[in-house]
Motif scaffolding. Structure first.
Motif, short mmCIF file in Angstrom:
data_model
loop_
_atom_site.label_atom_id
_atom_site.label_comp_id
_atom_site.label_asym_id
_atom_site.label_seq_id
_atom_site.Cartn_x
_atom_site.Cartn_y
_atom_site.Cartn_z
N PHE A 101 0.87 -1.18 0.00
CA PHE A 101 0.00 0.00 0.00
C PHE A 101 0.91 1.23 0.00
O PHE A 101 1.83 1.33 0.81
CB PHE A 101 -0.87 -0.04 1.26
CG PHE A 101 -1.79 1.12 1.44
CD1 PHE A 101 -3.06 1.11 0.86
CD2 PHE A 101 -1.43 2.22 2.20
CE1 PHE A 101 -3.93 2.18 1.04
CE2 PHE A 101 -2.29 3.30 2.37
CZ PHE A 101 -3.55 3.28 1.79
N ILE A 102 0.69 2.13 -0.94
CA ILE A 102 1.61 3.26 -1.12
C ILE A 102 0.89 4.59 -0.91
O ILE A 102 -0.14 4.84 -1.55
CB ILE A 102 2.22 3.25 -2.54
CG1 ILE A 102 2.87 1.89 -2.85
CG2 ILE A 102 3.24 4.39 -2.70
CD1 ILE A 102 3.29 1.73 -4.31
N GLU A 103 1.42 5.41 -0.02
CA GLU A 103 0.90 6.76 0.14
C GLU A 103 1.90 7.72 -0.49
O GLU A 103 3.09 7.68 -0.17
CB GLU A 103 0.71 7.09 1.63
CG GLU A 103 0.26 8.51 1.88
CD GLU A 103 -0.25 8.73 3.31
OE1 GLU A 103 -1.16 7.99 3.75
OE2 GLU A 103 0.28 9.64 3.98
N VAL A 104 1.42 8.57 -1.39
CA VAL A 104 2.29 9.55 -2.04
C VAL A 104 1.89 10.94 -1.54
O VAL A 104 0.75 11.37 -1.73
CB VAL A 104 2.15 9.50 -3.58
CG1 VAL A 104 3.05 10.54 -4.23
CG2 VAL A 104 2.45 8.11 -4.10
N VAL A 157 0.82 16.03 -9.81
CA VAL A 157 2.15 15.45 -9.64
C VAL A 157 2.06 14.13 -8.87
O VAL A 157 2.67 13.12 -9.24
CB VAL A 157 3.11 16.43 -8.92
CG1 VAL A 157 4.42 15.75 -8.55
CG2 VAL A 157 3.37 17.66 -9.80
N ALA A 158 1.26 14.13 -7.80
CA ALA A 158 1.11 12.92 -6.99
C ALA A 158 0.52 11.78 -7.83
O ALA A 158 0.95 10.63 -7.74
CB ALA A 158 0.23 13.20 -5.77
N LEU A 195 13.87 20.20 -5.75
CA LEU A 195 13.10 19.01 -5.43
C LEU A 195 13.75 18.23 -4.29
O LEU A 195 14.97 18.10 -4.24
CB LEU A 195 13.13 18.14 -6.69
CG LEU A 195 12.14 17.04 -6.95
CD1 LEU A 195 10.74 17.58 -6.96
CD2 LEU A 195 12.47 16.43 -8.33
N SER A 196 12.92 17.72 -3.36
CA SER A 196 13.47 16.73 -2.43
C SER A 196 12.53 15.53 -2.39
O SER A 196 11.32 15.65 -2.58
CB SER A 196 13.70 17.31 -1.04
OG SER A 196 12.52 17.28 -0.31
N ILE A 197 13.10 14.36 -2.17
CA ILE A 197 12.36 13.09 -2.24
C ILE A 197 12.72 12.26 -1.02
O ILE A 197 13.89 12.14 -0.66
CB ILE A 197 12.73 12.32 -3.52
CG1 ILE A 197 12.31 13.12 -4.75
CG2 ILE A 197 12.09 10.93 -3.53
CD1 ILE A 197 12.86 12.57 -6.04
N ARG A 198 11.67 11.69 -0.40
CA ARG A 198 11.96 10.79 0.71
C ARG A 198 11.16 9.50 0.59
O ARG A 198 10.07 9.47 0.00
CB ARG A 198 11.70 11.48 2.06
CG ARG A 198 10.27 11.70 2.38
CD ARG A 198 10.04 12.41 3.72
NE ARG A 198 8.73 13.03 3.70
CZ ARG A 198 7.59 12.36 3.85
NH1 ARG A 198 7.61 11.07 4.10
NH2 ARG A 198 6.42 12.97 3.76
N PHE A 199 11.74 8.43 1.13
CA PHE A 199 11.02 7.17 1.34
C PHE A 199 10.89 7.01 2.84
O PHE A 199 11.91 7.03 3.56
CB PHE A 199 11.79 5.99 0.75
CG PHE A 199 11.82 5.96 -0.75
CD1 PHE A 199 10.66 5.67 -1.46
CD2 PHE A 199 12.97 6.24 -1.46
CE1 PHE A 199 10.67 5.64 -2.86
CE2 PHE A 199 12.99 6.21 -2.85
CZ PHE A 199 11.84 5.91 -3.55
N GLY A 243 7.48 10.68 -0.21
CA GLY A 243 7.26 12.11 -0.02
C GLY A 243 8.05 12.90 -1.05
O GLY A 243 9.22 12.62 -1.31
N VAL A 244 7.39 13.89 -1.65
CA VAL A 244 8.07 14.75 -2.62
C VAL A 244 7.78 16.20 -2.24
O VAL A 244 6.61 16.58 -2.09
CB VAL A 244 7.57 14.49 -4.05
CG1 VAL A 244 8.11 15.54 -5.01
CG2 VAL A 244 7.98 13.10 -4.51
#
Lengths: 406, 406
Positions: A283-286, A300-301, A340-344, A376-377
């Motif tokens: 299950f993925i939450e963006v 974008v999401a 841009l920043s990106i997290r898992f 997370g973006v």
């Protein structure tokens, strides 16, 4: 069918005064299970709905769109195993026959009867089976919501329901919802088929306002495969039996509480559909923040949530944030690579236009091995934000859909 | 890697006067193969290009965009195994170092050097490996186009090239093209990496006009997975060595012939990428007619070609036209369910809002068992038309992309 690894147990859903569900075997397919659901609603029940924006809607969707204009309901009929979509005049005749027969039994107008169907596209719903099923449901004892949730399912691997409560003017009201859906899920207005029943008294116009708002934050924020169904339907029925002072606007005491409960219920139902996404293992939450507007953040999401390369990377437990960059870049929305920043999970893996050097890979790997993934973006441009939910793309999706026969 | 079942043999590509390809081992990955391609171009070579519309482009794309403004080229450097995308200032420095070193060797300006890279996102291209590879390529003997086509590939399963000829003012000119790409293919302006070389004399502005037009009909009409790369690049180089009167406009003799040859070459190259689509087992042509405009037809065709449910149905050899209806409906373009007709191969299976009763299923089943699938949709509204190409969605796609490590 083996339940999805993301399945949740069906909650204890209470009866809703003024709403009486029953199920029957119409045998729309070669199966021995209940596939016709009939919910009788007491007089005075208000109704609201959100329906697919598909340009090729089923006749059921068109029927409901017309009937919703009147704001009142006496019955809901749901057929599983045949969506009756793209069936021309024969399909329309089937819906009219169902509404007429139910109306005759209940002594109401056909326009008080709401109809939804789900299953294969292109085969007219057989009127004789529908009528025999309806007759059987009329004489059947009332069932619980679990039986109804099972009867509306098709490729679903587990029954899905949710419950919420709110206090309005000293009266506790209850909202119970059931939903089905697993593939062809990218609701443009609503998800496959979802039904909400409450004993609260709510004016139809206000109920519609609340449902439309909840839909924008819930059903319109999920996707399994980016494929929008011809039959997406969510209907909310308010029987008024709780005896609260009827809600007509946000100025009424309890309206905020009811709206919050409806929102929470819709979110639970929407997420359950994702948890039953075809072949889903994760299950993925963006979460997208820092966009120029909320709408831009949503697009974008969705670009991330619909990217097959992102979804297969998650299936492979691979922190492939480059594919997230790709999906941001293709969304066509304002974005600046170097902001841009990106997290898992809680770990930022890329920011300022490049990878974070030497970030700790352990918590990322642990997070990706789990069933609940968070991407997370932050776009670094403004205050726009959105959250959407999806599932991973696995061999299971291919097996289910390359083998499903029309 | 096993070649795609849709692979085509590499054609006999002739030398192009004024263009000298060479390859070398830069060892951008742990592999023993050539992964740096260096094409020296004679003075006077005109260049045109189409580049990704991604908002997160690679520094190579930005470099080429700037260099294209000048319209002339002396060299092309292609790195395989590392896309250098999203690598911040270090990535930009790598591109600048490559251009500077090549320019110093050739005695030209750095802006005469075009650079493209493909592979993993997020890892800065190592400058030392690039420089060593460049030096090796400078001293290497010229290679043929097959060796260059192999050296630019990454997950490609077969080398891809095409050739066309045209007569301009009594002179025969030759166009040779090589291309790579297999996944992350939904070019927004161009496909992954494609390079076209011709000995024709063409003014840069006119070459750009012709390439942009060809791109709209070819590279922009293919999709493997709907995921637009950060690095899509197509460059066309015209050395002028054929000695034809330079083409500057469609008024010049031979311009039409050259444009037709360029179109045909781009179409061949674009279709070869689809034939090497990740996991592809079937090549699908989607033809949409009867739309209100050509643009609308294109968007409907892309909605069908990007639908995972349509693509898995084709993989399963299932004439599931209901999913085509779904994809038309979700495209958001003008459509009237009751005017729609759908065919597989030459057999119309649905029209006028419902299935064609009693159509002969034999030719449909035979068609779907083949490798070349044709889906036709007539919207019945106007004269707009478009054709796009894609491949089916199979377990192979999941295996390739859930296992590929960043």
């Amino acid at each position: 069918m083996t339940p999805s690894p993301l399945a949740r147990p069906f909650p204890a859903l209470p009866q809703i005064a003024g709403a009486r569900p029953a199920v029957a075997r119409a045998r729309y397919k070669e199966w021995d299970r209940c596939d016709l659901t009939f919910v009788t609603l007491d007089e005075g029940t208000a109704v609201a709905g959100v329906l697919t924006n598909s340009k090729c809607p089923s006749p059921e969707v068109e029927w409901c769109r017309n009937a919703l204009a009147l704001g009142q309901a006496r019955a809901l009929v749901v057929n599983a195993g045949n969506s009756n979509a793209f069936t021309g005049s024969r399909g329309r005749a089937a819906v009219e026959a169902i509404a007429a027969r139910a109306a005759a039994r209940l002594g109401c107008q056909p326009s008080d009867v709401f109809v939804a169907s789900t299953g294969v596209i292109g085969v007219p719903l057989p009127i004789d089976k529908a009528e025999a099923g309806l007759d059987a449901a009329f004489t059947a004892p009332a069932c619980d919501w679990l039986a109804a949730a099972e009867a509306i399912g098709t490729t679903d691997t587990f029954p899905k329901g949710a419950v919420q409560r709110a206090v309005i003017g000293g009266r506790t009201v209850t909202l119970a919802g059931i939903i089905k859906g697993s593939g062809m899920i990218a609701p443009d207005m609503a998800t496959m088929l979802g039904f909400i029943f409450t004993d609260a008294a709510v004016e139809p116009g206000f109920l519609q306002q609340l449902l439309s708002a909840a839909n924008r934050r819930t059903f319109s924020c999920i996707t399994v495969d980016g494929d929008t169904s011809t039959s997406d339907t969510v209907l909310a029925f308010a029987t008024g039996k709780a005896g609260n002072p009827p809600l007509a606007s946000f100025g009424d005491p309890g309206a905020d509480a009811f709206a919050a409960a409806l929102d929470a219920l819709c979110l639970e139902l929407a997420q359950l559909v994702v948890r039953d996404g075809e072949g889903a293992a994760k299950f993925i939450e963006v979460q997208v923040t820092g966009a120029t507007t909320d709408g831009s953040a949503h697009r974008v999401a969705m670009s991330i949530a619909n990217s097959p390369l992102v979804k297969t990377a998650i299936a492979g437990e691979d922190a492939n944030w480059g594919r997230v960059v790709m999906a941001v870049g293709k969304a066509g929305e304002p974005a600046d690579r170097d902001k841009l920043s990106i997290r898992f999970g809680n770990t930022i893996v890329a920011e300022g236009g490049c990878a974070v050097t030497g970030y700790d890979e352990t918590p990322v790997a642990t997070h990706l091995k789990g069933q609940e993934i968070e991407i997370g973006v932050d776009l670094g441009l403004g205050a726009g934000r959105a959250t959407v939910w999806t599932c991973d793309l696995t061999h299971g999706y291919i097996s289910i859909n390359a083998d499903y026969r029309s």
